[in-house]
Design a protein around this motif. Structure first.
Motif, PDB file in Angstrom:
ATOM      1  N   SER A   1       3.202  -5.441  -6.408  1.00 27.31           N
ATOM      2  CA  SER A   1       3.284  -4.735  -7.678  1.00 27.31           C
ATOM      3  C   SER A   1       2.738  -3.323  -7.470  1.00 27.31           C
ATOM      4  N   ARG A   2       3.211  -2.402  -8.286  1.00 26.37           N
ATOM      5  CA  ARG A   2       2.741  -1.018  -8.176  1.00 26.37           C
ATOM      6  C   ARG A   2       2.625  -0.410  -9.562  1.00 26.37           C
ATOM      7  N   ILE A   3       1.495   0.288  -9.783  1.00 28.84           N
ATOM      8  CA  ILE A   3       1.305   1.071 -11.002  1.00 28.84           C
ATOM      9  C   ILE A   3       0.791   2.432 -10.542  1.00 28.84           C
ATOM     10  N   GLY A   4       1.630   3.448 -10.642  1.00 33.37           N
ATOM     11  CA  GLY A   4       1.262   4.772 -10.153  1.00 33.37           C
ATOM     12  C   GLY A   4       0.996   4.729  -8.663  1.00 33.37           C
ATOM     13  N   ALA A   5      -0.181   5.203  -8.251  1.00 34.34           N
ATOM     14  CA  ALA A   5      -0.537   5.233  -6.828  1.00 34.34           C
ATOM     15  C   ALA A   5      -1.207   3.946  -6.360  1.00 34.34           C
ATOM     16  N   VAL A   6      -1.418   3.001  -7.287  1.00 35.42           N
ATOM     17  CA  VAL A   6      -2.128   1.765  -6.950  1.00 35.42           C
ATOM     18  C   VAL A   6      -1.129   0.658  -6.629  1.00 35.42           C
ATOM     19  N   ASN A   7      -1.307   0.061  -5.460  1.00 34.27           N
ATOM     20  CA  ASN A   7      -0.485  -1.064  -5.037  1.00 34.27           C
ATOM     21  C   ASN A   7      -1.320  -2.334  -5.046  1.00 34.27           C
ATOM     22  N   ALA A   8      -0.652  -3.445  -5.307  1.00 29.61           N
ATOM     23  CA  ALA A   8      -1.322  -4.749  -5.306  1.00 29.61           C
ATOM     24  C   ALA A   8      -0.393  -5.769  -4.673  1.00 29.61           C
ATOM     25  N   PHE A   9      -0.989  -6.797  -4.115  1.00 25.77           N
ATOM     26  CA  PHE A   9      -0.222  -7.897  -3.545  1.00 25.77           C
ATOM     27  C   PHE A   9      -1.030  -9.171  -3.754  1.00 25.77           C
TER      28      PHE A   9
ATOM     29  N   LYS B   1      -0.507  -6.696   4.050  1.00 30.58           N
ATOM     30  CA  LYS B   1      -1.059  -7.172   5.326  1.00 30.58           C
ATOM     31  C   LYS B   1      -2.436  -7.798   5.141  1.00 30.58           C
ATOM     32  N   ILE B   2      -3.270  -7.178   4.322  1.00 27.80           N
ATOM     33  CA  ILE B   2      -4.618  -7.701   4.110  1.00 27.80           C
ATOM     34  C   ILE B   2      -4.566  -9.023   3.352  1.00 27.80           C
ATOM     35  N   ALA B   3      -3.762  -9.110   2.298  1.00 21.63           N
ATOM     36  CA  ALA B   3      -3.653 -10.371   1.557  1.00 21.63           C
ATOM     37  C   ALA B   3      -3.070 -11.480   2.437  1.00 21.63           C
ATOM     38  N   GLN B   4      -2.106 -11.143   3.272  1.00 24.18           N
ATOM     39  CA  GLN B   4      -1.487 -12.149   4.152  1.00 24.18           C
ATOM     40  C   GLN B   4      -2.421 -12.580   5.277  1.00 24.18           C
ATOM     41  N   ALA B   5      -3.413 -11.754   5.605  1.00 20.04           N
ATOM     42  CA  ALA B   5      -4.320 -12.057   6.718  1.00 20.04           C
ATOM     43  C   ALA B   5      -5.400 -13.077   6.333  1.00 20.04           C
TER      44      ALA B   5
ATOM     45  N   ALA C   1      -5.046  -8.392  -3.254  1.00 22.63           N
ATOM     46  CA  ALA C   1      -5.502  -7.141  -2.654  1.00 22.63           C
ATOM     47  C   ALA C   1      -4.953  -6.004  -3.508  1.00 22.63           C
ATOM     48  N   VAL C   2      -5.810  -5.038  -3.858  1.00 20.91           N
ATOM     49  CA  VAL C   2      -5.391  -3.947  -4.738  1.00 20.91           C
ATOM     50  C   VAL C   2      -6.116  -2.657  -4.370  1.00 20.91           C
ATOM     51  N   GLY C   3      -5.361  -1.550  -4.351  1.00 20.79           N
ATOM     52  CA  GLY C   3      -5.985  -0.260  -4.067  1.00 20.79           C
ATOM     53  C   GLY C   3      -4.961   0.853  -3.985  1.00 20.79           C
ATOM     54  N   ALA C   4      -5.460   2.071  -3.950  1.00 24.28           N
ATOM     55  CA  ALA C   4      -4.601   3.253  -3.835  1.00 24.28           C
ATOM     56  C   ALA C   4      -4.318   3.506  -2.356  1.00 24.28           C
ATOM     57  N   VAL C   5      -3.646   2.547  -1.765  1.00 25.31           N
ATOM     58  CA  VAL C   5      -3.256   2.560  -0.352  1.00 25.31           C
ATOM     59  C   VAL C   5      -1.788   2.147  -0.283  1.00 25.31           C
ATOM     60  N   PRO C   6      -1.132   2.310   0.858  1.00 26.82           N
ATOM     61  CA  PRO C   6       0.273   1.909   0.953  1.00 26.82           C
ATOM     62  C   PRO C   6       0.488   0.414   0.637  1.00 26.82           C
TER      63      PRO C   6
ATOM     64  N   GLY D   1     -12.587   4.336   6.059  1.00 28.40           N
ATOM     65  CA  GLY D   1     -13.385   5.547   6.083  1.00 28.40           C
ATOM     66  C   GLY D   1     -12.876   6.607   5.128  1.00 28.40           C
ATOM     67  N   LEU D   2     -11.608   6.525   4.763  1.00 33.19           N
ATOM     68  CA  LEU D   2     -11.001   7.461   3.814  1.00 33.19           C
ATOM     69  C   LEU D   2     -10.591   6.747   2.534  1.00 33.19           C
ATOM     70  N   ALA D   3      -9.769   5.746   2.684  1.00 30.91           N
ATOM     71  CA  ALA D   3      -9.288   4.975   1.538  1.00 30.91           C
ATOM     72  C   ALA D   3     -10.036   3.645   1.484  1.00 30.91           C
ATOM     73  N   SER D   4     -10.054   3.055   0.289  1.00 31.02           N
ATOM     74  CA  SER D   4     -10.657   1.733   0.162  1.00 31.02           C
ATOM     75  C   SER D   4      -9.788   0.889  -0.765  1.00 31.02           C
ATOM     76  N   LEU D   5      -9.958  -0.409  -0.655  1.00 28.18           N
ATOM     77  CA  LEU D   5      -9.229  -1.336  -1.507  1.00 28.18           C
ATOM     78  C   LEU D   5     -10.101  -2.547  -1.761  1.00 28.18           C
ATOM     79  N   SER D   6      -9.761  -3.294  -2.789  1.00 25.18           N
ATOM     80  CA  SER D   6     -10.491  -4.505  -3.133  1.00 25.18           C
ATOM     81  C   SER D   6      -9.651  -5.723  -2.794  1.00 25.18           C
TER      82      SER D   6
END
Length: 91
Positions: free
Chosen positions: A51-59, A81-85, A70-75, A30-35
């Motif tokens: 991996s991290r580039i600035g505020a964007v994290n990926a796994f 967790k999403i990629a592992q799920a 999974a990639v997005g400006a989220v923790p 509802g606030l943040a989103s990721l792909s």
């Protein structure tokens, strides 16, 4: 999925001229989103781990011949967790 997240959008995209389709999901709380991308693993140059580039994290990870990213400006823990799920569809 982490608490509060749900799938907002699901699409199939071509991976290139002759490549197999890539599944793309947009997840949000509802606030943040990721792909989330799911594609057949056909390359040696894929992201494995975090991996991290600035505020964007990926796994990324590989499971049963598919590359999951999974990639997005989220923790970082959220994308991991999403990629592992992701699990194979046994239907």
């Amino acid at each position: 999925l982490p608490k509060g997240y749900h799938i907002k959008l699901r699409t199939q995209m071509p991976a290139g001229k002759d490549g197999p389709p890539v599944s793309h999901f947009v997840l949000t709380d509802g606030l943040a989103s990721l792909s989330l991308y799911i594609e057949p693993n056909g390359s040696d140059s894929v992201l494995i781990g975090g991996s991290r580039i600035g505020a964007v994290n990926a796994f990324g990870r590989i499971i049963e011949g598919y590359h999951i990213t999974a990639v997005g400006a989220v923790p970082a823990l959220t994308v991991e967790k999403i990629a592992q799920a992701v699990r194979p569809n046994t239907n």
